[in-house]
Design a protein around this motif. Structure first.
Motif, mmCIF file in Angstrom:
data_model
loop_
_atom_site.group_PDB
_atom_site.id
_atom_site.type_symbol
_atom_site.label_atom_id
_atom_site.label_comp_id
_atom_site.label_asym_id
_atom_site.label_seq_id
_atom_site.Cartn_x
_atom_site.Cartn_y
_atom_site.Cartn_z
ATOM 1 N N ALA A 20 -0.822 -29.709 -59.607
ATOM 2 C CA ALA A 20 -0.611 -28.305 -59.240
ATOM 3 C C ALA A 20 0.197 -27.528 -60.289
ATOM 4 O O ALA A 20 -0.271 -26.489 -60.778
ATOM 5 C CB ALA A 20 0.053 -28.242 -57.866
ATOM 6 N N PRO A 21 1.395 -27.990 -60.691
ATOM 7 C CA PRO A 21 2.175 -27.199 -61.652
ATOM 8 C C PRO A 21 1.455 -27.034 -62.995
ATOM 9 O O PRO A 21 1.481 -25.952 -63.581
ATOM 10 C CB PRO A 21 3.461 -28.021 -61.810
ATOM 11 N N ALA A 22 0.799 -28.078 -63.457
ATOM 12 C CA ALA A 22 0.084 -28.000 -64.735
ATOM 13 C C ALA A 22 -1.044 -26.969 -64.656
ATOM 14 O O ALA A 22 -1.308 -26.244 -65.620
ATOM 15 C CB ALA A 22 -0.475 -29.374 -65.113
ATOM 16 N N LEU A 23 -1.690 -26.881 -63.508
ATOM 17 C CA LEU A 23 -2.783 -25.918 -63.364
ATOM 18 C C LEU A 23 -2.250 -24.482 -63.325
ATOM 19 O O LEU A 23 -2.941 -23.555 -63.763
ATOM 20 C CB LEU A 23 -3.609 -26.220 -62.109
ATOM 21 N N GLY A 24 -1.048 -24.281 -62.809
ATOM 22 C CA GLY A 24 -0.438 -22.950 -62.850
ATOM 23 C C GLY A 24 -0.300 -22.482 -64.295
ATOM 24 O O GLY A 24 -0.664 -21.357 -64.638
ATOM 25 N N ALA A 25 0.184 -23.381 -65.137
ATOM 26 C CA ALA A 25 0.325 -23.054 -66.559
ATOM 27 C C ALA A 25 -1.040 -22.839 -67.207
ATOM 28 O O ALA A 25 -1.212 -21.940 -68.043
ATOM 29 C CB ALA A 25 1.091 -24.173 -67.266
ATOM 30 N N ALA A 26 -2.022 -23.631 -66.810
ATOM 31 C CA ALA A 26 -3.370 -23.491 -67.372
ATOM 32 C C ALA A 26 -3.946 -22.112 -67.052
ATOM 33 O O ALA A 26 -4.595 -21.484 -67.895
ATOM 34 C CB ALA A 26 -4.280 -24.599 -66.839
ATOM 35 N N GLY A 27 -3.708 -21.650 -65.829
ATOM 36 C CA GLY A 27 -4.182 -20.311 -65.446
ATOM 37 C C GLY A 27 -3.528 -19.238 -66.311
ATOM 38 O O GLY A 27 -4.213 -18.334 -66.820
ATOM 39 N N GLY A 28 -2.233 -19.345 -66.500
ATOM 40 C CA GLY A 28 -1.515 -18.375 -67.314
ATOM 41 C C GLY A 28 -1.982 -18.381 -68.769
ATOM 42 O O GLY A 28 -2.331 -17.343 -69.329
ATOM 43 N N PHE A 29 -2.028 -19.567 -69.354
ATOM 44 C CA PHE A 29 -2.466 -19.666 -70.758
ATOM 45 C C PHE A 29 -3.934 -19.235 -70.899
ATOM 46 O O PHE A 29 -4.333 -18.725 -71.947
ATOM 47 C CB PHE A 29 -2.291 -21.102 -71.271
ATOM 48 N N GLY A 30 -4.721 -19.439 -69.865
ATOM 49 C CA GLY A 30 -6.128 -19.026 -69.911
ATOM 50 C C GLY A 30 -6.255 -17.519 -70.074
ATOM 51 O O GLY A 30 -7.081 -17.031 -70.863
ATOM 52 N N ILE A 31 -5.428 -16.762 -69.351
ATOM 53 C CA ILE A 31 -5.474 -15.297 -69.491
ATOM 54 C C ILE A 31 -4.970 -14.878 -70.869
ATOM 55 O O ILE A 31 -5.555 -13.997 -71.522
ATOM 56 C CB ILE A 31 -4.648 -14.618 -68.370
ATOM 57 N N ALA A 32 -3.933 -15.543 -71.353
ATOM 58 C CA ALA A 32 -3.436 -15.243 -72.708
ATOM 59 C C ALA A 32 -4.533 -15.498 -73.741
ATOM 60 O O ALA A 32 -4.758 -14.688 -74.656
ATOM 61 C CB ALA A 32 -2.202 -16.089 -73.002
ATOM 62 N N LEU A 33 -5.223 -16.624 -73.576
ATOM 63 C CA LEU A 33 -6.322 -16.960 -74.495
ATOM 64 C C LEU A 33 -7.396 -15.873 -74.469
ATOM 65 O O LEU A 33 -7.872 -15.406 -75.528
ATOM 66 C CB LEU A 33 -6.920 -18.315 -74.076
ATOM 67 N N ALA A 34 -7.755 -15.443 -73.266
ATOM 68 C CA ALA A 34 -8.772 -14.401 -73.126
ATOM 69 C C ALA A 34 -8.306 -13.105 -73.793
ATOM 70 O O ALA A 34 -9.114 -12.364 -74.388
ATOM 71 C CB ALA A 34 -9.084 -14.175 -71.644
ATOM 72 N N ALA A 35 -7.017 -12.816 -73.721
ATOM 73 C CA ALA A 35 -6.484 -11.588 -74.343
ATOM 74 C C ALA A 35 -6.643 -11.645 -75.862
ATOM 75 O O ALA A 35 -7.019 -10.660 -76.499
ATOM 76 C CB ALA A 35 -5.017 -11.417 -73.954
ATOM 77 N N PHE A 36 -6.381 -12.829 -76.446
ATOM 78 C CA PHE A 36 -6.505 -12.956 -77.900
ATOM 79 C C PHE A 36 -7.973 -12.949 -78.338
ATOM 80 O O PHE A 36 -8.284 -12.543 -79.450
ATOM 81 C CB PHE A 36 -5.787 -14.214 -78.401
ATOM 82 N N LEU A 37 -8.855 -13.402 -77.464
ATOM 83 C CA LEU A 37 -10.279 -13.461 -77.825
ATOM 84 C C LEU A 37 -10.986 -12.128 -77.600
ATOM 85 O O LEU A 37 -12.042 -11.867 -78.180
ATOM 86 C CB LEU A 37 -10.979 -14.559 -77.002
ATOM 87 N N SER A 38 -10.413 -11.294 -76.742
ATOM 88 C CA SER A 38 -11.076 -10.023 -76.417
ATOM 89 C C SER A 38 -11.173 -9.139 -77.661
ATOM 90 O O SER A 38 -10.206 -9.034 -78.428
ATOM 91 C CB SER A 38 -10.275 -9.295 -75.318
ATOM 92 N N GLU A 39 -12.338 -8.484 -77.855
ATOM 93 C CA GLU A 39 -12.503 -7.591 -79.010
ATOM 94 C C GLU A 39 -12.300 -6.140 -78.593
ATOM 95 O O GLU A 39 -12.658 -5.215 -79.342
ATOM 96 C CB GLU A 39 -13.881 -7.807 -79.632
ATOM 97 N N ALA A 40 -11.755 -5.949 -77.397
ATOM 98 C CA ALA A 40 -11.562 -4.594 -76.867
ATOM 99 C C ALA A 40 -10.661 -3.783 -77.802
ATOM 100 O O ALA A 40 -9.740 -4.332 -78.424
ATOM 101 C CB ALA A 40 -10.952 -4.670 -75.479
ATOM 102 N N LYS A 41 -10.934 -2.482 -77.870
ATOM 103 C CA LYS A 41 -10.132 -1.607 -78.728
ATOM 104 C C LYS A 41 -9.165 -0.757 -77.891
ATOM 105 O O LYS A 41 -8.289 -0.091 -78.432
ATOM 106 C CB LYS A 41 -11.044 -0.667 -79.549
ATOM 107 N N ASP A 42 -9.379 -0.746 -76.581
ATOM 108 C CA ASP A 42 -8.485 0.064 -75.747
ATOM 109 C C ASP A 42 -8.026 -0.747 -74.544
ATOM 110 O O ASP A 42 -8.605 -1.773 -74.180
ATOM 111 C CB ASP A 42 -9.197 1.348 -75.281
ATOM 112 N N ILE A 43 -6.980 -0.270 -73.918
ATOM 113 C CA ILE A 43 -6.303 -1.020 -72.875
ATOM 114 C C ILE A 43 -7.165 -1.179 -71.620
ATOM 115 O O ILE A 43 -7.112 -2.217 -70.945
ATOM 116 C CB ILE A 43 -4.923 -0.382 -72.577
ATOM 117 N N GLU A 44 -8.017 -0.168 -71.323
ATOM 118 C CA GLU A 44 -8.873 -0.274 -70.129
ATOM 119 C C GLU A 44 -9.867 -1.419 -70.315
ATOM 120 O O GLU A 44 -10.095 -2.211 -69.410
ATOM 121 C CB GLU A 44 -9.651 1.032 -69.879
ATOM 122 N N THR A 45 -10.464 -1.485 -71.515
ATOM 123 C CA THR A 45 -11.485 -2.515 -71.759
ATOM 124 C C THR A 45 -10.857 -3.917 -71.732
ATOM 125 O O THR A 45 -11.390 -4.830 -71.096
ATOM 126 C CB THR A 45 -12.170 -2.281 -73.124
#
Lengths: 339, 339
Positions: free
Chosen positions: A48-73
């Motif tokens: 359970a605790p490890a998966l909490g961290a995985a969820g958090g890091f997953g969103i961070a990863l998605a943020a770095f991979l996103s090619e969006a140019k604006d905050i809404e996208t």
């Protein structure tokens, strides 16, 4: 290294592949959201605790991979990523919790880079807090162990279920860090053998003396005087019972019979303040877990199987619950931990 | 067919190869002493009563194979055969007992053919008596089971451990033969899984309803109200304890906690009238049994392992001992069964 972490050089998530243990220790690097999702789905990372961290890091990863140019996208991209992450283990409460916590945090951002920075900081905070909570559990729990004690544990409530340190095994680690000599007896934990595969491995890595037994040997080991206390984790704690890996309930009765203390070590995030034994439906797992082990056939292919994933141990069988807020001795009201 | 038998057409010993179960049911025919010895050594046949019959049939086989022309020579041949048979499982008391009983019987013979006839008759008698004893155990024990009961059992105390019928499972069979509906819960019995491999298989062959669980699930199954009684066999019964497969002791405590009767079914040949718990050294088995299952690795190769073959259940945890002389309720003196 930690069970799961962020690699700044490549902006990727790194984790220990637990499906290969104990045969092989391999770190995998997830550079895409789909590779992280695959790792969660196939239990390369679990607990359970490890998966909490995985969820958090997953969103961070998605943020770095996103090619969006604006905050809404980028916000829209991350919401989609959150749904994808959650769908990998829909019943894992902590995974969703980690995703949502980071998604809430990014609302403070002013631009795309701000979203990335905040997402990563929040994910790192989740991981750090998890370690800090485990260290606190360890600090309190260590008081319950005497120099020279042997503790019996079930399943894996160790650092590989968390970001680091562990809950039940964290208590043993903290006692050892204080200079006490502590030995561990690990129940193999049928049918998925987390005890033999993971607990023994992580303790041997740290040079903590560990002896493997089958679950059926626990009572006899107690009668032979080999066990000073039982120390387990928890999946969910309600007012009346502790839900944990199947086999925990039997251990609590065997401990009572032999007048051995029975301790549960778990963070308060495990507390279900409104739940009761009767309000939780125990998941029945695949019968093939008892018919096969890997490629080996253990039983007739069509034999009837009873395979509950966990059981419920009544509070009256528990000597103490160890949390990051201190030690609580049943009977106690769950709300007391918040005071 | 029976677990082990004599084939008159070819003067050979036939037996069920238990190493192949549950994947394959194969009868093997031993036409030479060395093939029978190999079958005993590699556990194709196991179980104390079944090994008694194997010892007897082994001497009969040697008598038919001997080319001796006079009674002195065949007697010498059979004594050599007896030593060879006993050496295959030196600690198996029943194997030696079967060999010696037939060797004693042949002293009544006047010629070579007489030796052959007497040896075979005595071996067949051993097998018949074993079945008769199990049927008596079943008759007495069946009185303890009610229509609709579910009995939980451990390891294999069934017909595959005997010549036929079985001890603990024989009690269930006898109750069913009387028209009662009886269901069985089989504990898988780690580490060698005799419960999953053999008990489930033999019950399914007889269309007796059986559900497989891991050993760690027994307590929870009792708490869920799924178990009406526990019924196990015995390796050795002393005045104070019952030695049986590791895990039996834990089951006795779990049964006591849930107020479920705990029955031991065993022939009087299991009684050790002069023994005590402390006088018996419990065999420690190969650690690899917990590190591997067949080709699958379960644990680190060098992990410390505690692997006792059996445990001792105090008489005060036992509701009744079922024998071919009737039911005995502890506390009782072992000598009482002989009256």
């Amino acid at each position: 290294m930690r069970t799961i972490d962020w690699k700044d050089e490549s902006n990727s998530v790194v984790l220990v592949d637990q499906t290969l243990l104990p045969k092989e220790y391999r770190i995998i690097e997830c550079k895409t959201l789909s590779s992280l999702c695959e790792a969660i789905k196939s239990l390369r990372i679990r607990g359970a605790p490890a998966l909490g961290a995985a969820g958090g890091f997953g969103i961070a990863l998605a943020a770095f991979l996103s090619e969006a140019k604006d905050i809404e996208t980028i916000t829209r991209d991350l919401e989609v990523a959150g749904k994808t992450l959650k769908s990998t283990r829909p019943t894992a409460v902590n995974l969703s919790w980690g995703v949502d916590r980071v998604l809430r945090a990014i609302s403070d951002a002013f631009d795309v880079q701000g979203v990335r920075d905040i997402a990563l900081q929040e994910a790192k905070d989740i991981a750090e807090e998890d370690v800090a909570i485990n260290k606190l559990i360890g600090k309190y729990g260590a008081k319950l162990l005497k120099d020279g004690d042997t503790v019996l544990t079930h399943c894996n409530a160790g650092r590989l279920a968390c970001v680091d340190w562990g809950t039940a095994l964290g208590v043993a680690r903290s006692a050892i860090a204080e200079g006490k000599e502590i030995k561990v007896i690990a129940c193999e934990t049928r049918p998925l053998n987390q005890g033999s595969r993971i607990t023994t491995w992580e303790l041997m890595q740290d040079n903590i003396p560990v002896t493997l037994i089958s679950d059926s040997m626990a009572g006899w080991a107690m009668r032979q005087g080999l066990v000073d206390s039982v120390l387990v984790g928890a999946d969910r704690i309600t007012q009346d019972v502790v839900f944990n890996k199947i086999g925990t309930y039997s251990l609590s009765i065997l401990a009572k019979e032999h007048e051995i203390p029975f301790y549960v070590a778990a963070p308060i995030s495990t507390f279900d303040f409104d739940g009761w034994e009767g309000s939780v439906k125990i998941e029945m797992r695949n019968p093939d877990e008892l018919r096969f082990f890997g490629s080996e056939q253990l039983a007739p292919k069509d034999v009837e199987v009873y395979n509950p994933a966990f059981d419920a141990t009544p509070m009256e069988n528990i000597t103490a619950v160890i949390t990051e807020k201190g030690i609580f001795y049943p009977p106690f009201l769950l709300d007391e931990v918040l005071v």
